[in-house]
Scaffold this active site. Sequence first.
Site, PDB file in Angstrom:
ATOM      1  N   ASP A  76      -2.769   4.776  -2.408  1.00  0.00           N
ATOM      2  CA  ASP A  76      -3.776   5.428  -1.581  1.00  0.00           C
ATOM      3  C   ASP A  76      -4.128   6.820  -2.126  1.00  0.00           C
ATOM      4  O   ASP A  76      -3.237   7.644  -2.336  1.00  0.00           O
ATOM      5  CB  ASP A  76      -3.186   5.564  -0.164  1.00  0.00           C
ATOM      6  CG  ASP A  76      -4.205   5.949   0.875  1.00  0.00           C
ATOM      7  OD1 ASP A  76      -5.158   5.185   1.066  1.00  0.00           O
ATOM      8  OD2 ASP A  76      -4.060   7.024   1.467  1.00  0.00           O
ATOM      9  N   HIS A 116     -11.040  -2.336   3.663  1.00  0.00           N
ATOM     10  CA  HIS A 116     -10.927  -1.991   5.083  1.00  0.00           C
ATOM     11  C   HIS A 116     -11.672  -0.713   5.445  1.00  0.00           C
ATOM     12  O   HIS A 116     -11.711  -0.324   6.621  1.00  0.00           O
ATOM     13  CB  HIS A 116      -9.443  -1.854   5.434  1.00  0.00           C
ATOM     14  CG  HIS A 116      -8.806  -0.754   4.672  1.00  0.00           C
ATOM     15  ND1 HIS A 116      -8.606  -0.804   3.287  1.00  0.00           N
ATOM     16  CD2 HIS A 116      -8.369   0.466   5.048  1.00  0.00           C
ATOM     17  CE1 HIS A 116      -8.063   0.319   2.880  1.00  0.00           C
ATOM     18  NE2 HIS A 116      -7.907   1.108   3.924  1.00  0.00           N
ATOM     19  N   ASP A 117     -12.210  -0.026   4.414  1.00  0.00           N
ATOM     20  CA  ASP A 117     -12.959   1.215   4.677  1.00  0.00           C
ATOM     21  C   ASP A 117     -14.465   1.034   4.545  1.00  0.00           C
ATOM     22  O   ASP A 117     -15.216   1.951   4.898  1.00  0.00           O
ATOM     23  CB  ASP A 117     -12.569   2.297   3.647  1.00  0.00           C
ATOM     24  CG  ASP A 117     -11.157   2.773   3.783  1.00  0.00           C
ATOM     25  OD1 ASP A 117     -10.563   3.152   2.754  1.00  0.00           O
ATOM     26  OD2 ASP A 117     -10.631   2.760   4.920  1.00  0.00           O
ATOM     27  N   ASP A 151       0.862  -1.175   0.000  1.00  0.00           N
ATOM     28  CA  ASP A 151       0.000   0.000   0.000  1.00  0.00           C
ATOM     29  C   ASP A 151       0.905   1.233   0.000  1.00  0.00           C
ATOM     30  O   ASP A 151       1.680   1.437   0.947  1.00  0.00           O
ATOM     31  CB  ASP A 151      -0.884  -0.010   1.259  1.00  0.00           C
ATOM     32  CG  ASP A 151      -2.243   0.640   1.011  1.00  0.00           C
ATOM     33  OD1 ASP A 151      -3.264   0.081   1.447  1.00  0.00           O
ATOM     34  OD2 ASP A 151      -2.271   1.718   0.373  1.00  0.00           O
ATOM     35  N   GLU A 179      -6.166   4.057  -5.900  1.00  0.00           N
ATOM     36  CA  GLU A 179      -7.426   4.313  -5.198  1.00  0.00           C
ATOM     37  C   GLU A 179      -7.812   5.739  -5.556  1.00  0.00           C
ATOM     38  O   GLU A 179      -7.072   6.679  -5.232  1.00  0.00           O
ATOM     39  CB  GLU A 179      -7.284   4.165  -3.686  1.00  0.00           C
ATOM     40  CG  GLU A 179      -8.632   4.333  -2.990  1.00  0.00           C
ATOM     41  CD  GLU A 179      -8.549   4.859  -1.582  1.00  0.00           C
ATOM     42  OE1 GLU A 179      -7.570   5.537  -1.237  1.00  0.00           O
ATOM     43  OE2 GLU A 179      -9.471   4.569  -0.791  1.00  0.00           O
TER      44      GLU A 179
HETATM   45  O1  TEU Z   1      -9.177   6.134   1.919  1.00  0.00           O
HETATM   46  C1  TEU Z   1      -9.453   7.263   1.098  1.00  0.00           C
HETATM   47  C2  TEU Z   1     -10.868   7.550   1.065  1.00  0.00           C
HETATM   48  O2  TEU Z   1     -11.443   7.843   0.064  1.00  0.00           O
HETATM   49  C3  TEU Z   1     -11.528   7.547   2.366  1.00  0.00           C
HETATM   50  O3  TEU Z   1     -12.112   8.833   2.538  1.00  0.00           O
HETATM   51  C4  TEU Z   1     -12.551   6.461   2.371  1.00  0.00           C
HETATM   52  O4  TEU Z   1     -13.318   6.497   1.187  1.00  0.00           O
HETATM   53  C5  TEU Z   1     -13.431   6.699   3.537  1.00  0.00           C
HETATM   54  O5  TEU Z   1     -12.627   6.457   4.646  1.00  0.00           O
HETATM   55  C6  TEU Z   1     -14.639   5.777   3.488  1.00  0.00           C
HETATM   56  O6  TEU Z   1     -15.386   6.053   4.632  1.00  0.00           O
HETATM   57  C7  TEU Z   1      -7.775   5.856   1.983  1.00  0.00           C
HETATM   58  C8  TEU Z   1      -7.569   4.632   2.850  1.00  0.00           C
HETATM   59  O7  TEU Z   1      -8.201   3.515   2.239  1.00  0.00           O
HETATM   60  C9  TEU Z   1      -8.155   4.932   4.207  1.00  0.00           C
HETATM   61  O8  TEU Z   1      -8.102   3.785   5.064  1.00  0.00           O
HETATM   62  C10 TEU Z   1      -7.354   6.063   4.810  1.00  0.00           C
HETATM   63  O9  TEU Z   1      -7.937   6.428   6.055  1.00  0.00           O
HETATM   64  C11 TEU Z   1      -7.334   7.292   3.887  1.00  0.00           C
HETATM   65  O10 TEU Z   1      -7.085   6.975   2.519  1.00  0.00           O
HETATM   66  C12 TEU Z   1      -6.217   8.229   4.310  1.00  0.00           C
HETATM   67  O11 TEU Z   1      -4.974   7.589   4.043  1.00  0.00           O
END
Ligand code: TEU
Length: 494
Positions: free
Chosen positions: A213, A342-343, A111, A270
């Site tokens: 990311d 994970h989000d 990542d 992403e």
């Molecule tokens: O997430 C980016 C992102 O778009 C986030 O706003 C995500 O869509 C949101 O948390 C959904 O509720 C990336 C990573 O995947 C995330 O875990 C990190 O917290 C974030 O970037 C900052 O690095």
Amino acid sequence: MTVAPTAPSSGTPTERQWWKTSVVYQIYPRSFCDSNGDGIGDLPGILSKLDYLVELGVDVVWLSPFYQSPNDDNGYDISDYRKIMTEFGTMADFDELLAAMHARGLKLVMDLVVNHCSDEHQWFVEACRSKDNPYREYFMWQPPAANGGPPTNWEAAFSGSAWELHEPTGEYYLHSFSKKQPDLNWPNPKVRTEVFELMRFWLDKGVDGFRMDVINMISKTPGWPQAKVVKPGPWQPCWQFIVNGPRLLEYLGEMRREVLSHYDILTVGETPGVNPSHGIAMTDAVDGPLNMIFQFEHMDVDGRGSKWNVVPFDLVKFKQIMTRWQDGLAGRGWNSLYLANHDQPRPVSRFGNDGEYRERSAKMLATMLHFQQGTPYVYQGEELGMTNVRFASIDAYRDLETLNMYAEAVGTFGKDPEDVMSAVYVKSRDNARTPVQWTAEAHGGFTTGTPWIAANPNYRTINAAAATADPDSVFHYYRRLIALRRLRLHPHPR
Ligand code: TEU
Ligand code: CA
């Protein structure tokens, strides 16, 4: 801009584009498997489960960040890009894990979090020493507005202002996420050089690619415009200014020339806030800088204006979005295929039925996804039909996005805690971060200690031990689905 890829040209087109015929399994190390009883998942824990991944039949493993971090955002706030997070193990553990993966024919994707770093990274520590420190311009500083407040009314993704005042030097720095995650200043060529060098550090160790990311945030709209007022309070959504800026393809093209084109790797960006035309520009088969991207249109079908403003998901709209991306990129770019990470909440709870029809709906969703064109991603526990969790109190939640939203909604805007909790149950990122459920033993067999976040109580019935023993389980359905894809795409099985 046509950049002739200089990737190794050996092997057949399919072998050269192995990332098209692969299935990727995402691991969030903190919640995957704890090997030493401290309640936190770690690299040796992952090593102990590689044969489980081989049985499932996946080809690539994407590991969420395991670099040194204060864990404000669970590793998405990196304080040293060349060190392993203390809780996760050592560089020797990493080297052993990478070798063990390769020995099993598994590839490892890391990542890459370079839109921002941690405020504890040496670069930021130096930048704060003085306004003329050589590292000052690694970050995005602005003087206070005329009223002494933040330069713009931009809202951070994790609530509050996207600007934090550094009092000793009297300027604000931009942080699109938490104030412990200062955005890196990509217009500064020294930042780009630093990033390309750290990428080569890991690629030269043999890793097989990067998930990048929020990579479409590295170019922002210049001039610091004010955001339109669309909701109560001083801070307003500013996504339109922080994604897809005017130099994005320039930076990604430079990354491809300087780094990516020299390795046979998988790259997935992403990219919140993109449409298929962005997808083609970034993944075009001839001169796209990336292999594929994660788009978010299907992840926004059950929120109006904000993920926390929950609306029932519209199946027709969901199908239209999936079709638009399939048709939009066909023959031009390449889709990633995902419902979970994970989000995001657990798909079987979000798009299926996690009660009576849990297993059947989990299989239905997997079938819908894996038979589209693109590279499928399986998120840890998705292959078990793991469900959302419902902790009784906000105190059991750990995710700062969730906790900050709750504090602001209840503390600042006086909203009813129960109403706010109803959105937390449905959309908190912790739904995806409860420990992977390996057995019916305490904490789902994730740890012999106390887990950093409680396990979903349904681990007693939903767990890998039960699933791998039941030929009709969601696990074996995923295994057969992946095998069928391989048969169709790889005429010569591994
Ligand atoms: O997430 C980016 C992102 O778009 C986030 O706003 C995500 O869509 C949101 O948390 C959904 O509720 C990336 C990573 O995947 C995330 O875990 C990190 O917290 C974030 O970037 C900052 O690095
Ligand atoms: Ca551990």
